[in-house]
Structures are given as structure tokens and as C-alpha cells.
Design a protein around this motif. Structure first.
Motif, PDB file in Angstrom:
ATOM      1  N   VAL A  79      48.506  23.943  42.358  1.00 49.56           N
ATOM      2  CA  VAL A  79      48.030  25.292  42.656  1.00 49.56           C
ATOM      3  C   VAL A  79      47.473  25.870  41.362  1.00 49.56           C
ATOM      4  N   GLN A  80      46.580  26.842  41.500  1.00 43.68           N
ATOM      5  CA  GLN A  80      45.977  27.471  40.331  1.00 43.68           C
ATOM      6  C   GLN A  80      46.138  28.977  40.383  1.00 43.68           C
ATOM      7  N   LEU A  81      46.159  29.566  39.213  1.00 41.36           N
ATOM      8  CA  LEU A  81      46.121  31.011  39.044  1.00 41.36           C
ATOM      9  C   LEU A  81      44.843  31.306  38.282  1.00 41.36           C
ATOM     10  N   ILE A  82      43.975  32.118  38.883  1.00 34.76           N
ATOM     11  CA  ILE A  82      42.676  32.416  38.280  1.00 34.76           C
ATOM     12  C   ILE A  82      42.635  33.893  37.935  1.00 34.76           C
ATOM     13  N   ALA A  83      42.483  34.183  36.658  1.00 29.91           N
ATOM     14  CA  ALA A  83      42.432  35.569  36.203  1.00 29.91           C
ATOM     15  C   ALA A  83      41.198  36.260  36.755  1.00 29.91           C
ATOM     16  N   ALA A  84      41.376  37.501  37.199  1.00 31.10           N
ATOM     17  CA  ALA A  84      40.238  38.289  37.671  1.00 31.10           C
ATOM     18  C   ALA A  84      39.295  38.523  36.496  1.00 31.10           C
ATOM     19  N   GLY A  85      38.015  38.393  36.751  1.00 34.76           N
ATOM     20  CA  GLY A  85      37.034  38.528  35.676  1.00 34.76           C
ATOM     21  C   GLY A  85      36.599  39.956  35.392  1.00 34.76           C
ATOM     22  N   ALA A  86      36.913  40.859  36.293  1.00 31.03           N
ATOM     23  CA  ALA A  86      36.436  42.234  36.138  1.00 31.03           C
ATOM     24  C   ALA A  86      37.248  42.980  35.075  1.00 31.03           C
ATOM     25  N   PRO A  90      42.531  43.738  34.810  1.00 27.42           N
ATOM     26  CA  PRO A  90      43.253  42.805  33.935  1.00 27.42           C
ATOM     27  C   PRO A  90      44.645  42.447  34.465  1.00 27.42           C
ATOM     28  N   HIS A  91      45.112  43.192  35.434  1.00 24.06           N
ATOM     29  CA  HIS A  91      46.437  43.019  36.011  1.00 24.06           C
ATOM     30  C   HIS A  91      46.446  42.112  37.243  1.00 24.06           C
ATOM     31  N   ARG A  92      45.276  41.631  37.683  1.00 22.38           N
ATOM     32  CA  ARG A  92      45.144  40.907  38.944  1.00 22.38           C
ATOM     33  C   ARG A  92      44.746  39.454  38.714  1.00 22.38           C
ATOM     34  N   ALA A  93      45.177  38.589  39.628  1.00 24.74           N
ATOM     35  CA  ALA A  93      44.767  37.188  39.614  1.00 24.74           C
ATOM     36  C   ALA A  93      44.714  36.660  41.039  1.00 24.74           C
ATOM     37  N   ASP A  94      43.939  35.613  41.225  1.00 27.04           N
ATOM     38  CA  ASP A  94      43.836  34.918  42.505  1.00 27.04           C
ATOM     39  C   ASP A  94      44.679  33.652  42.455  1.00 27.04           C
ATOM     40  N   VAL A  95      45.369  33.371  43.524  1.00 30.24           N
ATOM     41  CA  VAL A  95      46.061  32.101  43.700  1.00 30.24           C
ATOM     42  C   VAL A  95      45.116  31.228  44.507  1.00 30.24           C
ATOM     43  N   ALA A  96      44.839  30.034  43.996  1.00 30.60           N
ATOM     44  CA  ALA A  96      43.809  29.203  44.621  1.00 30.60           C
ATOM     45  C   ALA A  96      44.205  27.734  44.675  1.00 30.60           C
TER      46      ALA A  96
END
Length: 176
Positions: A79-86, A90-96
Motif C-alpha cells: 500500500v502507498q501513502l501519497i502526500a497531497a501536493g496542494a 499539508p495535513h492530507r494524504a491519499d492511500v493508494a
């Protein structure tokens, strides 16, 4: 639950060494019908290139890559955690790309990977996580049991590997 399994974060210095094994997991999942952005037939080169791109993101610090391995060192899932680019997120990430090889399903691999990705998110200072999954799939039960909040469903959002339309369910989770 599989006690002969280790779930861990793969560092930038070692990620490239997992490309072949991760490609095996991706190909198995797509061939097993998982709607994870790829269509049948999936070529080995396409799977390898996907993981090379992931490794580049790990090296740049844009992604966290987690793997589950058995005691023989075989990759069972990832599984991956992808930091939000916006700038304003800065507090958000996607699980992918929660992927578990068919031979390792129903052994607690996905549950352990989800716990590990939430822990990694906390370590990275993330407090809001989002993910999506095929509507009606087994993963919905996993996310519901893990305390994720179902946000909504978009019908016909994507295609299954065989070309059939599928809905996508979106989830979020606030973590401490």
C-alpha cells in the motif's frame, strides 16, 4: 491473522530492489479482476514501469511505500501513502494501491497494511486520509471495519480490467 508476516516501510535506498516483486503482485491483482487503474492484458513492462515511477516518488519523498512480506521474504501485499501536493493541504494524504496477492488473501494482510499506513501517516504529520475503492468489492468491508467514513459513490467512475464499468466508493478518515 498471519504471524509469519512482516509489514514495513520500504526506504528510498531499497525501494528499487522491490520493483520485480511488486510487479508480480500488481499483475496478479489485475489478472484476478481488481480495478486498480490497469486493463487486461497487463504487460510485465507496464507493471514494472508503474513501480519504477512509484520508486521515483519514494526517492523524492512524495510517497511512502509499505510492503507485507512472509518469513521467506516474498512480497504478499503493498500500500502507498501519497502526500497531497496542494499548498493548502499539508495535513492530507491519499492511500493508494492497496494490493494483496491472491495467495495471501483472507490472512490479515490488508488489515495489517491499513494499520501500518495509518501509522505512517501519523509519522508524516498527516491527519486526514482519503481513498477510493470499487463499489461492492471486498475492500469496502475492510475499510468499514477499520473505521473509515464512506463519503459517497460515483457510478461508472472506472472500468474493471475486462472493460466493464464499475462504481467507485470514496472514503476518508481523520487520524490523531
Amino acid at each position: 491473522m498471519n504471524d509469519n508476516m512482516t509489514v514495513r516501510r520500504v526506504g528510498a535506498d531499497e525501494a528499487a530492489g522491490y520493483v520485480e516483486a511488486l510487479a508480480d503482485v500488481l499483475i496478479d491483482c489485475v489478472e484476478g479482476g481488481a480495478s486498480v487503474s490497469f486493463m487486461l492484458p497487463i504487460s510485465r513492462e507496464k507493471a514494472l514501469q508503474f513501480w519504477r515511477d512509484v520508486v521515483d516518488g519514494v526517492v523524492r519523498g512524495e510517497r511512502v511505500l509499505l510492503i507485507a512480506e512472509d518469513d521467506a521474504g516474498r512480497v504478499l501485499g503493498t500500500v502507498q501513502l501519497i502526500a497531497a501536493g496542494a499548498e493548502n493541504q499539508p495535513h492530507r494524504a491519499d492511500v493508494a494501491k492497496m494490493l494483496v496477492h491472491r495467495r495471501a488473501r483472507r490472512c490479515g494482510v490488508a488489515q495489517r497494511l491499513m494499520a501500518a499506513v495509518e501509522s505512517a501517516a501519523r509519522d508524516e504529520g498527516k491527519s486526514v486520509l482519503v481513498l477510493d475503492t470499487v463499489t461492492g468489492g471486498d475492500a469496502e468491508r475492510l475499510y468499514d471495519r477499520a473505521g473509515w467514513q464512506r463519503v459517497g459513490v460515483v457510478p461508472n467512475y472506472a472500468l474493471m480490467p475486462d472493460g466493464q464499468f464499475c462504481g467507485t466508493t470514496f472514503y476518508c478518515k481523520q487520524i490523531g
